[in-house]
Design an enzyme around this catalytic site. Structure first.
Site, PDB file in Angstrom:
ATOM      1  CG  ASP A 141     -10.606 -19.495  -7.920  1.00  0.00           C
ATOM      2  OD1 ASP A 141     -10.652 -19.457  -9.160  1.00  0.00           O
ATOM      3  OD2 ASP A 141      -9.542 -19.485  -7.283  1.00  0.00           O
ATOM      4  CG  HIS A 201     -11.775 -22.510  -3.892  1.00  0.00           C
ATOM      5  ND1 HIS A 201     -11.061 -23.664  -4.134  1.00  0.00           N
ATOM      6  CD2 HIS A 201     -11.012 -21.487  -4.350  1.00  0.00           C
ATOM      7  CE1 HIS A 201      -9.914 -23.355  -4.713  1.00  0.00           C
ATOM      8  NE2 HIS A 201      -9.863 -22.045  -4.874  1.00  0.00           N
ATOM      9  CG  ASP A 250      -9.177 -23.454  -8.405  1.00  0.00           C
ATOM     10  OD1 ASP A 250      -8.779 -24.428  -9.086  1.00  0.00           O
ATOM     11  OD2 ASP A 250      -8.398 -22.676  -7.830  1.00  0.00           O
ATOM     12  CG  ASN A 295      -4.834 -24.823  -9.014  1.00  0.00           C
ATOM     13  OD1 ASN A 295      -5.683 -23.959  -9.206  1.00  0.00           O
ATOM     14  ND2 ASN A 295      -4.259 -24.999  -7.837  1.00  0.00           N
ATOM     15  CG  HIS A 296      -8.004 -26.390  -6.052  1.00  0.00           C
ATOM     16  ND1 HIS A 296      -7.843 -26.844  -4.762  1.00  0.00           N
ATOM     17  CD2 HIS A 296      -7.291 -25.238  -6.130  1.00  0.00           C
ATOM     18  CE1 HIS A 296      -7.098 -25.998  -4.078  1.00  0.00           C
ATOM     19  NE2 HIS A 296      -6.745 -25.005  -4.886  1.00  0.00           N
ATOM     20  CG  HIS A 308      -7.755 -21.701 -12.664  1.00  0.00           C
ATOM     21  ND1 HIS A 308      -8.786 -21.304 -11.834  1.00  0.00           N
ATOM     22  CD2 HIS A 308      -6.707 -21.996 -11.853  1.00  0.00           C
ATOM     23  CE1 HIS A 308      -8.367 -21.375 -10.578  1.00  0.00           C
ATOM     24  NE2 HIS A 308      -7.122 -21.796 -10.560  1.00  0.00           N
TER      25      HIS A 308
END
Length: 393
Positions: A230, A232, A262, A294-295, A353
């Site tokens: 990730d 982010h 992500d 999922n983001h 992921h």
């Protein structure tokens, strides 16, 4: 008796002299080996000292919006300290080395010192530094442009880009790469908060969507490969990877790069991260693999109530205003709708992921059906929660 004794005495003396010469020759060879071993040890210690000298020194900071403890009331806000890592290269050269040996003088049987030379391979370790990448890039830029090696040219030929569009995309990618190299300069800060950056993002999203649609939902990657978790919205992590893994640039670094999704939410630099990764994908489509997390769905990266100022949608609206910010957010999610869901490295390592698919016993005809086949069957454009209204187009 006297003569016999004299001859015996002389033969014993010659034997002793011969043994002494052999011992002397053996001692010289042994000392030569010791000298070579000491020279090697000195070279190793010199390399260690140069490495320590290169990595030590005054700490440096990156201006990224937070101030380190104990730095006083400086006007510039600083973030945590970093450590420079210098690259080295090994140079192997063939050199002549002088040696001394004992050889018999012609027919006398007496050893005589003799000087000679022999070829030896010598390895030297030298610091590369940033100049290596700058020099290499300068040389490559000076070479005649080969359209077959230019992916922007290939995209233009495949997707019908005009010469004007190709020129615009080259300028756009240059602006974004310049932004990534120094995002805290006053010039780049102005660019990141301008309508021009929003326009560049929407052009980038529009041009990269057809390229992503050509990829399977499960990407097949060959080694060597780097796999990243990730991000982010953390631009500092990307800078660390860039400085240490593809220091000479993606194009000059052997291997492929797989990102597990992500890319947005939680961090403060979501737009910068998305623009940089998608630019890499545009410039090096066969080396960069961007998976979907999922983001990368509207219901997660649009959840302002939960993530607040760290929400991707919130950052888009604050940066560009409600109208333009929402358009940037929606176009970027249309790009996310086209990202692969998984990757397989060397037909052996499964990358996704989150979650490991359970084995199933269903079959197609006489062959068992696998989860990889299920993933490959996913539509090239998949909105997911809520469904994208143009999925079927």
């Amino acid at each position: 008796m006297y003569k016999r004794h004299s001859r015996h005495h002389h033969s014993t003396q010659n034997a002793n002299n011969s043994d002494a010469k052999k011992q002397e020759a053996s001692l010289l060879v042994e000392r030569e080996a010791q000298i070579i071993a000491l020279q090697k040890e000195v070279n190793q210690l010199t390399n260690q000292l140069s490495s320590v000298d290169g990595s030590s020194g005054a700490p440096y900071y990156k201006v990224l919006g937070s101030q380190p403890a104990g730095s006083g009331g400086n006007s510039s806000k600083l973030r945590k300290r970093g450590k420079k890592i210098s690259a080295f290269n090994n140079i192997v050269q063939e050199r002549e080395s002088s040696i001394s040996s004992l050889a018999d003088d012609t027919g006398t049987g007496k050893p005589k010192p003799k000087l000679g030379k022999r070829l030896m391979l010598q390895s030297e370790r030298a610091r590369m530094g940033r100049n290596a990448s700058i020099t290499t890039a300068s040389v490559l830029n000076a070479l005649p442009q080969d359209d077959d090696s230019d992916f922007l040219y290939r995209h233009a030929a495949t997707h019908g880009w005009s010469t004007r569009v190709r020129t615009e995309m080259r300028q756009l990618t240059t602006r974004i790469m310049d932004m990534f190299r120094d995002p805290t300069s006053s010039r780049q800060i102005s660019y990141l908060n301008s309508v021009g950056f929003a326009t560049d993002l929407m052009r980038l999203f529009t041009r990269i969507m057809p390229i992503l649609e050509e990829e399977p939902r499960c990407a097949f990657v060959s080694s060597p490969a780097y796999v990243f978790g990730d991000i982010h919205g953390n631009l500092e992590d990307l800078h660390f990877f860039s400085d240490n893994l593809w220091r000479l640039g993606i194009g000059l670094t052997a291997g492929n790069f797989v990102f597990l999704g992500d890319y947005v939410d939680r961090g403060r630099s979501c737009l910068e991260v998305v623009s940089y990764l998608l630019t890499l994908k545009l410039l090096f489509p066969h080396k960069i693999c961007l998976l979907r997390g999922n983001h990368e769905t509207r219901d997660v990266n649009g959840w302002e109530e939960h993530y607040g100022e760290r929400s991707y949608l919130k950052q888009c609206r604050e940066r560009f205003g409600d109208d333009t910010g929402y358009r940037v957010w929606e176009l970027s999610n249309q790009v996310f709708d086209r990202l692969p869901l998984s990757a397989v490295i060397d037909q052996d390592i499964f990358c996704v992921h989150g979650g490991i698919p359970r084995p199933i016993s269903t079959s197609v005809g006489d062959k068992p059906k696998s989860r990889i086949q299920d993933i490959l069957a996913v539509p090239r454009i998949a909105g997911i929660n809520p469904p994208y209204e143009h999925e079927s187009e």
